[in-house]
Scaffold this motif. Sequence first.
Motif, PDB file in Angstrom:
ATOM      1  N   LEU A  16       0.867  -1.183   0.000  1.00 35.54           N
ATOM      2  CA  LEU A  16       0.000   0.000   0.000  1.00 35.54           C
ATOM      3  C   LEU A  16       0.899   1.227   0.000  1.00 35.54           C
ATOM      4  CD1 LEU A  16      -2.681  -0.984   2.663  1.00 35.54           C
ATOM      5  CD2 LEU A  16      -2.744  -1.318   0.192  1.00 35.54           C
ATOM      6  N   ARG A  17       0.673   2.110  -0.965  1.00 31.76           N
ATOM      7  CA  ARG A  17       1.518   3.285  -1.119  1.00 31.76           C
ATOM      8  C   ARG A  17       0.641   4.535  -1.092  1.00 31.76           C
ATOM      9  NH1 ARG A  17       2.664   5.738  -5.941  1.00 31.76           N
ATOM     10  NH2 ARG A  17       4.329   7.243  -5.810  1.00 31.76           N
ATOM     11  N   LYS A  18       0.785   5.331  -0.043  1.00 29.77           N
ATOM     12  CA  LYS A  18       0.030   6.589   0.038  1.00 29.77           C
ATOM     13  C   LYS A  18       0.730   7.647  -0.794  1.00 29.77           C
ATOM     14  CE  LYS A  18      -2.459   5.880   4.243  1.00 29.77           C
ATOM     15  NZ  LYS A  18      -3.239   6.584   5.224  1.00 29.77           N
ATOM     16  N   SER A  22      -2.330  10.955  -5.672  1.00 26.90           N
ATOM     17  CA  SER A  22      -3.429  10.016  -5.949  1.00 26.90           C
ATOM     18  C   SER A  22      -4.767  10.617  -5.570  1.00 26.90           C
ATOM     19  CB  SER A  22      -3.229   8.712  -5.178  1.00 26.90           C
ATOM     20  OG  SER A  22      -2.129   8.015  -5.672  1.00 26.90           O
ATOM     21  N   ARG A  23      -5.713  10.476  -6.470  1.00 24.08           N
ATOM     22  CA  ARG A  23      -7.077  10.931  -6.210  1.00 24.08           C
ATOM     23  C   ARG A  23      -8.023   9.745  -6.073  1.00 24.08           C
ATOM     24  NH1 ARG A  23      -4.905  14.777  -4.627  1.00 24.08           N
ATOM     25  NH2 ARG A  23      -4.455  16.640  -5.817  1.00 24.08           N
ATOM     26  N   ARG A  24      -7.525   8.571  -6.458  1.00 24.22           N
ATOM     27  CA  ARG A  24      -8.327   7.345  -6.396  1.00 24.22           C
ATOM     28  C   ARG A  24      -7.378   6.172  -6.196  1.00 24.22           C
ATOM     29  NH1 ARG A  24      -8.409   9.227 -11.707  1.00 24.22           N
ATOM     30  NH2 ARG A  24      -7.203   7.942 -13.118  1.00 24.22           N
ATOM     31  N   PHE A  25      -7.925   4.992  -5.994  1.00 27.16           N
ATOM     32  CA  PHE A  25      -7.106   3.798  -5.841  1.00 27.16           C
ATOM     33  C   PHE A  25      -6.607   3.348  -7.215  1.00 27.16           C
ATOM     34  CE2 PHE A  25     -10.071   3.372  -2.176  1.00 27.16           C
ATOM     35  CZ  PHE A  25      -9.125   3.555  -1.189  1.00 27.16           C
ATOM     36  N   LEU A  38      -0.677  -0.984  -4.578  1.00 25.02           N
ATOM     37  CA  LEU A  38      -1.936  -0.263  -4.585  1.00 25.02           C
ATOM     38  C   LEU A  38      -1.633   1.158  -4.120  1.00 25.02           C
ATOM     39  CD1 LEU A  38      -5.305  -1.554  -3.137  1.00 25.02           C
ATOM     40  CD2 LEU A  38      -4.692   0.844  -3.206  1.00 25.02           C
ATOM     41  N   SER A  39      -1.733   2.115  -5.033  1.00 22.01           N
ATOM     42  CA  SER A  39      -1.545   3.527  -4.688  1.00 22.01           C
ATOM     43  C   SER A  39      -2.883   4.066  -4.208  1.00 22.01           C
ATOM     44  CB  SER A  39      -1.076   4.321  -5.908  1.00 22.01           C
ATOM     45  OG  SER A  39       0.173   3.853  -6.338  1.00 22.01           O
ATOM     46  N   MET A  40      -2.801   4.920  -3.188  1.00 20.18           N
ATOM     47  CA  MET A  40      -4.032   5.423  -2.582  1.00 20.18           C
ATOM     48  C   MET A  40      -3.853   6.863  -2.123  1.00 20.18           C
ATOM     49  SD  MET A  40      -3.653   3.143   0.879  1.00 20.18           S
ATOM     50  CE  MET A  40      -4.759   3.996   1.965  1.00 20.18           C
ATOM     51  N   PRO A  41      -4.953   7.621  -2.066  1.00 22.49           N
ATOM     52  CA  PRO A  41      -4.860   8.980  -1.545  1.00 22.49           C
ATOM     53  C   PRO A  41      -4.388   8.975  -0.094  1.00 22.49           C
ATOM     54  CG  PRO A  41      -6.978   8.618  -2.625  1.00 22.49           C
ATOM     55  CD  PRO A  41      -6.308   7.292  -2.511  1.00 22.49           C
ATOM     56  N   VAL A  42      -3.727  10.027   0.320  1.00 24.66           N
ATOM     57  CA  VAL A  42      -3.191  10.128   1.676  1.00 24.66           C
ATOM     58  C   VAL A  42      -4.290   9.989   2.729  1.00 24.66           C
ATOM     59  CG1 VAL A  42      -1.999  11.678   3.285  1.00 24.66           C
ATOM     60  CG2 VAL A  42      -1.225  11.513   0.926  1.00 24.66           C
ATOM     61  N   ARG A  43      -5.442  10.553   2.470  1.00 18.72           N
ATOM     62  CA  ARG A  43      -6.518  10.537   3.464  1.00 18.72           C
ATOM     63  C   ARG A  43      -7.347   9.261   3.474  1.00 18.72           C
ATOM     64  NH1 ARG A  43      -8.791  16.282   4.831  1.00 18.72           N
ATOM     65  NH2 ARG A  43      -6.897  17.492   4.590  1.00 18.72           N
ATOM     66  N   ALA A  44      -7.108   8.361   2.546  1.00 18.91           N
ATOM     67  CA  ALA A  44      -7.885   7.113   2.486  1.00 18.91           C
ATOM     68  C   ALA A  44      -7.454   6.164   3.601  1.00 18.91           C
ATOM     69  CB  ALA A  44      -7.696   6.443   1.135  1.00 18.91           C
ATOM     70  N   GLU A  46      -6.666   2.459   5.236  1.00 16.23           N
ATOM     71  CA  GLU A  46      -6.120   1.187   4.753  1.00 16.23           C
ATOM     72  C   GLU A  46      -7.224   0.149   4.589  1.00 16.23           C
ATOM     73  OE1 GLU A  46      -2.733  -0.360   6.806  1.00 16.23           O
ATOM     74  OE2 GLU A  46      -1.666   1.556   6.680  1.00 16.23           O
ATOM     75  N   ALA A  47      -8.215   0.159   5.472  1.00 16.28           N
ATOM     76  CA  ALA A  47      -9.321  -0.796   5.367  1.00 16.28           C
ATOM     77  C   ALA A  47     -10.079  -0.591   4.052  1.00 16.28           C
ATOM     78  CB  ALA A  47     -10.263  -0.650   6.558  1.00 16.28           C
ATOM     79  N   GLU A  48     -10.255   0.655   3.669  1.00 15.64           N
ATOM     80  CA  GLU A  48     -10.926   0.965   2.413  1.00 15.64           C
ATOM     81  C   GLU A  48     -10.086   0.485   1.229  1.00 15.64           C
ATOM     82  OE1 GLU A  48     -12.944   4.876   0.254  1.00 15.64           O
ATOM     83  OE2 GLU A  48     -11.729   5.131   2.058  1.00 15.64           O
ATOM     84  N   ALA A  49      -8.776   0.665   1.308  1.00 14.48           N
ATOM     85  CA  ALA A  49      -7.873   0.214   0.256  1.00 14.48           C
ATOM     86  C   ALA A  49      -7.905  -1.305   0.120  1.00 14.48           C
ATOM     87  CB  ALA A  49      -6.449   0.686   0.535  1.00 14.48           C
ATOM     88  N   MET A  50      -7.906  -2.006   1.247  1.00 15.43           N
ATOM     89  CA  MET A  50      -7.936  -3.463   1.196  1.00 15.43           C
ATOM     90  C   MET A  50      -9.290  -3.970   0.688  1.00 15.43           C
ATOM     91  SD  MET A  50      -5.000  -4.600   1.656  1.00 15.43           S
ATOM     92  CE  MET A  50      -5.452  -6.339   1.623  1.00 15.43           C
ATOM     93  N   ALA A  51     -10.361  -3.261   1.008  1.00 15.11           N
ATOM     94  CA  ALA A  51     -11.674  -3.631   0.464  1.00 15.11           C
ATOM     95  C   ALA A  51     -11.651  -3.495  -1.062  1.00 15.11           C
ATOM     96  CB  ALA A  51     -12.768  -2.760   1.075  1.00 15.11           C
TER      97      ALA A  51
END
Length: 82
Positions: A16-18, A22-25, A38-44, A46-51
């Motif tokens: 997981l890379r914040k 990134s504006r989306r996954f 998996l790149s993700m927004p800073v404010r997202a 981790e549970a949401e990213a894994m989902a």
Amino acid sequence: MTQRTLPGDPSVAITLRKSRASRRFSLRVSRLDGRVTLSMPVRAAEAEAMAFAVGQADWIRRALARRVDQLRGERRETREGD
């Protein structure tokens, strides 16, 4: 960067890379070593990213299988060329 594991058969390691950009996954499977990122927004969360990753598990496993098939093909071509 954080390491997580996508459950299933086979399990898959995911980085997981914040990213501030990134504006989306966004999922990537490296052509070089097969790492899943998996790149993700800073404010997202981790549970949401894994989902998101769980929802994309079939795609991830197909991409990894294609990579293995490509490597096998390259090895056969190299052996035939010897």
